[in-house]
Design a protein around this motif. Structure first.
Motif, PDB file in Angstrom:
ATOM      1  N   GLU A  23       0.803  -1.212   0.000  1.00 36.09           N
ATOM      2  CA  GLU A  23       0.000   0.000   0.000  1.00 36.09           C
ATOM      3  C   GLU A  23       0.842   1.271   0.000  1.00 36.09           C
ATOM      4  O   GLU A  23       0.507   2.264   0.656  1.00 36.09           O
ATOM      5  CB  GLU A  23      -1.002  -0.001   1.154  1.00 36.09           C
ATOM      6  N   ILE A  24       1.978   1.254  -0.730  1.00 31.35           N
ATOM      7  CA  ILE A  24       2.775   2.463  -0.920  1.00 31.35           C
ATOM      8  C   ILE A  24       2.663   2.876  -2.382  1.00 31.35           C
ATOM      9  O   ILE A  24       2.266   2.088  -3.234  1.00 31.35           O
ATOM     10  CB  ILE A  24       4.252   2.272  -0.490  1.00 31.35           C
ATOM     11  N   ASP A  25       3.014   4.124  -2.678  1.00 28.81           N
ATOM     12  CA  ASP A  25       2.814   4.644  -4.027  1.00 28.81           C
ATOM     13  C   ASP A  25       3.922   4.210  -4.990  1.00 28.81           C
ATOM     14  O   ASP A  25       4.914   3.595  -4.594  1.00 28.81           O
ATOM     15  CB  ASP A  25       2.672   6.164  -4.007  1.00 28.81           C
ATOM     16  N   ALA A  26       3.723   4.523  -6.260  1.00 30.79           N
ATOM     17  CA  ALA A  26       4.637   4.083  -7.321  1.00 30.79           C
ATOM     18  C   ALA A  26       6.053   4.614  -7.113  1.00 30.79           C
ATOM     19  O   ALA A  26       7.030   3.897  -7.344  1.00 30.79           O
ATOM     20  CB  ALA A  26       4.105   4.517  -8.681  1.00 30.79           C
ATOM     21  N   GLU A  27       6.169   5.855  -6.682  1.00 35.41           N
ATOM     22  CA  GLU A  27       7.491   6.449  -6.462  1.00 35.41           C
ATOM     23  C   GLU A  27       8.246   5.701  -5.363  1.00 35.41           C
ATOM     24  O   GLU A  27       9.432   5.404  -5.502  1.00 35.41           O
ATOM     25  CB  GLU A  27       7.340   7.924  -6.095  1.00 35.41           C
ATOM     26  N   ALA A  28       7.562   5.375  -4.291  1.00 38.60           N
ATOM     27  CA  ALA A  28       8.194   4.663  -3.177  1.00 38.60           C
ATOM     28  C   ALA A  28       8.558   3.228  -3.571  1.00 38.60           C
ATOM     29  O   ALA A  28       9.607   2.725  -3.162  1.00 38.60           O
ATOM     30  CB  ALA A  28       7.285   4.656  -1.960  1.00 38.60           C
ATOM     31  N   THR A  29       7.715   2.574  -4.361  1.00 33.82           N
ATOM     32  CA  THR A  29       8.045   1.207  -4.780  1.00 33.82           C
ATOM     33  C   THR A  29       9.245   1.209  -5.716  1.00 33.82           C
ATOM     34  O   THR A  29      10.093   0.330  -5.632  1.00 33.82           O
ATOM     35  CB  THR A  29       6.856   0.497  -5.461  1.00 33.82           C
ATOM     36  N   PHE A  30       9.329   2.209  -6.595  1.00 35.18           N
ATOM     37  CA  PHE A  30      10.484   2.303  -7.488  1.00 35.18           C
ATOM     38  C   PHE A  30      11.760   2.500  -6.681  1.00 35.18           C
ATOM     39  O   PHE A  30      12.776   1.854  -6.929  1.00 35.18           O
ATOM     40  CB  PHE A  30      10.303   3.438  -8.501  1.00 35.18           C
ATOM     41  N   ALA A  31      11.695   3.373  -5.680  1.00 35.91           N
ATOM     42  CA  ALA A  31      12.861   3.608  -4.816  1.00 35.91           C
ATOM     43  C   ALA A  31      13.243   2.330  -4.067  1.00 35.91           C
ATOM     44  O   ALA A  31      14.437   2.027  -3.920  1.00 35.91           O
ATOM     45  CB  ALA A  31      12.565   4.733  -3.828  1.00 35.91           C
ATOM     46  N   SER A  32      12.261   1.567  -3.626  1.00 34.30           N
ATOM     47  CA  SER A  32      12.536   0.309  -2.933  1.00 34.30           C
ATOM     48  C   SER A  32      13.228  -0.681  -3.853  1.00 34.30           C
ATOM     49  O   SER A  32      14.187  -1.351  -3.453  1.00 34.30           O
ATOM     50  CB  SER A  32      11.242  -0.316  -2.408  1.00 34.30           C
ATOM     51  N   LEU A  33      12.755  -0.782  -5.100  1.00 34.68           N
ATOM     52  CA  LEU A  33      13.392  -1.695  -6.058  1.00 34.68           C
ATOM     53  C   LEU A  33      14.826  -1.255  -6.346  1.00 34.68           C
ATOM     54  O   LEU A  33      15.723  -2.093  -6.463  1.00 34.68           O
ATOM     55  CB  LEU A  33      12.578  -1.763  -7.348  1.00 34.68           C
ATOM     56  N   GLN A  34      15.056   0.036  -6.429  1.00 29.02           N
ATOM     57  CA  GLN A  34      16.413   0.544  -6.648  1.00 29.02           C
ATOM     58  C   GLN A  34      17.325   0.201  -5.471  1.00 29.02           C
ATOM     59  O   GLN A  34      18.457  -0.240  -5.661  1.00 29.02           O
ATOM     60  CB  GLN A  34      16.400   2.052  -6.865  1.00 29.02           C
ATOM     61  N   ARG A  35      16.833   0.414  -4.251  1.00 24.01           N
ATOM     62  CA  ARG A  35      17.632   0.090  -3.059  1.00 24.01           C
ATOM     63  C   ARG A  35      17.962  -1.397  -3.013  1.00 24.01           C
ATOM     64  O   ARG A  35      19.086  -1.790  -2.714  1.00 24.01           O
ATOM     65  CB  ARG A  35      16.897   0.506  -1.784  1.00 24.01           C
ATOM     66  N   LEU A  36      16.976  -2.225  -3.309  1.00 27.88           N
ATOM     67  CA  LEU A  36      17.211  -3.674  -3.316  1.00 27.88           C
ATOM     68  C   LEU A  36      18.247  -4.060  -4.361  1.00 27.88           C
ATOM     69  O   LEU A  36      19.105  -4.904  -4.114  1.00 27.88           O
ATOM     70  CB  LEU A  36      15.905  -4.421  -3.582  1.00 27.88           C
ATOM     71  N   SER A  37      18.176  -3.439  -5.524  1.00 29.20           N
ATOM     72  CA  SER A  37      19.128  -3.779  -6.576  1.00 29.20           C
ATOM     73  C   SER A  37      20.546  -3.392  -6.148  1.00 29.20           C
ATOM     74  O   SER A  37      21.490  -4.143  -6.380  1.00 29.20           O
ATOM     75  CB  SER A  37      18.762  -3.128  -7.902  1.00 29.20           C
ATOM     76  N   GLN A  38      20.696  -2.257  -5.499  1.00 26.56           N
ATOM     77  CA  GLN A  38      22.016  -1.837  -5.029  1.00 26.56           C
ATOM     78  C   GLN A  38      22.503  -2.726  -3.891  1.00 26.56           C
ATOM     79  O   GLN A  38      23.671  -3.112  -3.852  1.00 26.56           O
ATOM     80  CB  GLN A  38      21.975  -0.377  -4.581  1.00 26.56           C
ATOM     81  N   HIS A  39      21.612  -3.054  -2.982  1.00 24.58           N
ATOM     82  CA  HIS A  39      21.983  -3.878  -1.825  1.00 24.58           C
ATOM     83  C   HIS A  39      22.429  -5.274  -2.252  1.00 24.58           C
ATOM     84  O   HIS A  39      23.352  -5.840  -1.668  1.00 24.58           O
ATOM     85  CB  HIS A  39      20.803  -3.967  -0.856  1.00 24.58           C
ATOM     86  N   HIS A  40      21.750  -5.832  -3.260  1.00 20.75           N
ATOM     87  CA  HIS A  40      22.046  -7.195  -3.703  1.00 20.75           C
ATOM     88  C   HIS A  40      22.977  -7.236  -4.911  1.00 20.75           C
ATOM     89  O   HIS A  40      23.254  -8.305  -5.437  1.00 20.75           O
ATOM     90  CB  HIS A  40      20.754  -7.936  -4.028  1.00 20.75           C
ATOM     91  N   ASN A  41      23.438  -6.047  -5.339  1.00 19.06           N
ATOM     92  CA  ASN A  41      24.317  -5.939  -6.499  1.00 19.06           C
ATOM     93  C   ASN A  41      23.690  -6.609  -7.733  1.00 19.06           C
ATOM     94  O   ASN A  41      24.332  -7.394  -8.426  1.00 19.06           O
ATOM     95  CB  ASN A  41      25.700  -6.519  -6.201  1.00 19.06           C
ATOM     96  N   LEU A  42      22.425  -6.311  -7.953  1.00 21.49           N
ATOM     97  CA  LEU A  42      21.673  -6.822  -9.099  1.00 21.49           C
ATOM     98  C   LEU A  42      21.156  -5.647  -9.918  1.00 21.49           C
ATOM     99  O   LEU A  42      20.973  -4.553  -9.393  1.00 21.49           O
ATOM    100  CB  LEU A  42      20.467  -7.647  -8.637  1.00 21.49           C
TER     101      LEU A  42
END
Length: 51
Positions: A13-32
């Motif tokens: 239940e978060i907005d599109a901008e926040a989900t995009f930021a979450s996916l970016q953080r995950l990609s950086q954290h997991h080096n993906l």
């Protein structure tokens, strides 16, 4: 990315901008690449786990 964002938006239940930021953080954290994180989410319906 759009479908992965939709899954996260529905689950958290978060907005599109926040989900995009979450996916970016995950990609950086997991080096993906962001598309690999999104693909993982689409195929498994889970987020990548810590390595």
């Amino acid at each position: 990315m759009g479908q992965a964002q939709g899954i996260l938006m529905a689950a958290t239940e978060i907005d599109a901008e926040a989900t995009f930021a979450s996916l970016q953080r995950l990609s950086q954290h997991h080096n993906l690449k962001p598309r690999d994180v999104a693909e993982h989410l689409l195929t498994t319906r889970t987020l990548p786990e810590a390595r």
